[in-house]
Design an enzyme around this catalytic site. Structure first.
Site, PDB file in Angstrom:
ATOM      1  N   HIS A 122      37.186  51.289  32.854  1.00 37.80           N
ATOM      2  CA  HIS A 122      36.175  50.474  32.400  1.00 37.80           C
ATOM      3  C   HIS A 122      35.265  51.063  31.508  1.00 37.80           C
ATOM      4  O   HIS A 122      34.476  50.300  30.740  1.00 37.80           O
ATOM      5  CB  HIS A 122      35.283  49.780  33.476  1.00 37.80           C
ATOM      6  CG  HIS A 122      36.118  48.646  34.305  1.00 37.80           C
ATOM      7  ND1 HIS A 122      36.884  47.761  34.040  1.00 37.80           N
ATOM      8  CD2 HIS A 122      36.273  48.726  35.819  1.00 37.80           C
ATOM      9  CE1 HIS A 122      37.513  47.319  35.033  1.00 37.80           C
ATOM     10  NE2 HIS A 122      37.140  47.773  36.130  1.00 37.80           N
ATOM     11  N   HIS A 142      41.410  44.576  37.886  1.00 41.78           N
ATOM     12  CA  HIS A 142      40.506  44.263  36.968  1.00 41.78           C
ATOM     13  C   HIS A 142      40.821  44.833  35.599  1.00 41.78           C
ATOM     14  O   HIS A 142      41.696  45.666  35.596  1.00 41.78           O
ATOM     15  CB  HIS A 142      39.182  45.226  37.255  1.00 41.78           C
ATOM     16  CG  HIS A 142      38.311  44.684  38.492  1.00 41.78           C
ATOM     17  ND1 HIS A 142      38.706  45.581  39.652  1.00 41.78           N
ATOM     18  CD2 HIS A 142      37.816  43.780  38.858  1.00 41.78           C
ATOM     19  CE1 HIS A 142      37.961  45.128  40.572  1.00 41.78           C
ATOM     20  NE2 HIS A 142      37.444  43.868  40.382  1.00 41.78           N
ATOM     21  N   ASP A 144      43.556  48.148  43.684  1.00 39.09           N
ATOM     22  CA  ASP A 144      42.540  46.991  44.424  1.00 39.09           C
ATOM     23  C   ASP A 144      43.337  45.712  44.147  1.00 39.09           C
ATOM     24  O   ASP A 144      42.509  44.485  44.419  1.00 39.09           O
ATOM     25  CB  ASP A 144      41.208  46.937  43.611  1.00 39.09           C
ATOM     26  CG  ASP A 144      41.143  47.296  42.164  1.00 39.09           C
ATOM     27  OD1 ASP A 144      42.305  47.242  41.711  1.00 39.09           O
ATOM     28  OD2 ASP A 144      40.191  47.638  41.492  1.00 39.09           O
TER      29      ASP A 144
HETATM   30 ZN   LIG Z   1      39.512  47.395  39.598  1.00 36.25          ZN
END
Ligand SMILES: [Zn+2]
Length: 344
Positions: free
Chosen positions: A158, A196, A283
């Site tokens: 990120h 994500h 995740d």
């Molecule tokens: Zn993640």
């Protein structure tokens, strides 16, 4: 297979996190390092200390002022009136409508971070720096024919060229990709399978025709990182068509994920890269405490097999994946299955 890691990762151990209106335990805890290392060793990976390649490979991705800020922030903590506790945390963030760089530490903390998940603590710089070195060493190993897993903690996907976000400070996968490109002169692909969106790599390489970025993730319309990760974000300029987002619905299980992965790997084969960097978030696992998908242990093994069958020099960079009983099992299953493809 090698696992690159250092216990400097343990020096960064944020203990609290603002989530859904409450202060909760920070999911990106130092304990992950021990759990993930144990799981990699169980899969038969050989422990390796990363070499120190200095800042040069990091500065191919991150701006000098951002790197300087991260390196110096903790030693500047006395600048904050009234002092601080055990961490420096920004709570006010620059936006496109107001983005002047302030002089003071707290303002700069908000300037160089995107949210409240990336505090700077006494051991943060060491953990961040050595995670990047692990990624660099694993990239070099992969190019020498030795598949490698970099146990990067904190994670990186990120992080932007000039900002921390979502538990991430340096974008380890992006650094590995640029390093592979630097060493080979060839094109590199990044495949992000964290639940994500890999928004950092998308941003860094959005106009770079030498790096294909593909991310399989939960639809961001109601899931972090919210503001990017949509399927119509396809790259721009000379890199038009070289960013692919698979925004899959919450609850996506093995079958649908593997179907999207097949399309992703076809795109990678077509791009014909000199190396592959896998942003390995775990995740997407069905029991992950912050996840939204339903990938099983067997699903992770199948994902690894598909990646291994692509036959590219490959490095795996640890991203998300949070403490639960399934976390180490999923990593062991993944790395074991990948190694099986290399033995064929
Ligand atoms: Zn993640």
């Amino acid at each position: 297979m090698l696992v690159f890691h250092t216990d400097r990762s343990l020096g960064h151990d944020p203990d609290r996190y603002f989530r859904r209106g409450k202060i909760v335990a920070h999911p990106e805890s130092a304990e992950r390092y021990d759990v993930l290392l144990g799981a990699a060793l169980k899969a038969g990976a050989l422990s390796q200390a990363p070499e120190d390649n200095g800042l040069e490979p990091i500065l191919r991705v991150h701006s000098q002022d951002y790197v300087d800020f991260l390196a110096q922030a903790w030693s500047r903590r006395a600048e904050i009136p009234g002092g601080i506790s055990d961490e420096i945390l920004g709570t006010h963030f620059a936006k496109p409508q107001m983005h002047r760089r302030p002089v003071g530490l707290l303002g700069q903390m908000g300037y160089y971070t995107c949210d409240t998940s990336t505090p700077v603590r006494a051991g943060t710089w060491g953990a961040v720096y050595w995670s990047a070195q692990a990624a660099i060493s694993s990239a070099e190993a992969a190019l020498k024919g030795e598949p490698a897993y970099a146990l990067c903690r904190p994670p990186g996907h990120h992080a932007f060229s000039d900002a921390a976000a979502g538990f991430c400070y340096f974008n380890n996968a992006a650094i590995a990709a640029r390093h592979m490109g630097h060493l080979t002169g060839g094109r590199i692909a990044i495949l992000d399978i964290d639940v994500h969106h890999g928004n950092g790599a998308q941003s860094i390489f959005y106009e770079d025709p030498n790096v294909l970025t593909i991310s399989l993730h939960c639809d961001p319309s109601d899931y972090y990182p919210f503001f990017s990760g949509y399927e119509d974000e396809t790259g721009s300029g000379p890199a038009e068509g070289l960013n692919r987002n698979f925004a899959l619905p919450p609850g996506t299980g093995d079958e649908a994920f593997l179907s999207a992965l097949t399309t992703a790997i076809e795109a990678i084969r077509t791009f014909n890269p000199a190396g592959l960097v896998v942003a390995l978030g775990l995740d997407a696992g069905k029991d992950d405490p912050v996840g939204a998908f339903g990938i099983t242990e067997d699903g992770f093994a199948q994902i690894a097999t598909r990646i291994g069958d692509a036959g590219l020099p490959t490095t795996f960079i640890q991203e998300g994946g949070y403490l639960c009983d399934a976390l180490p099992k999923n990593l062991t299953a993944f790395l074991s299955a990948f190694q099986s493809t290399q033995a064929d």
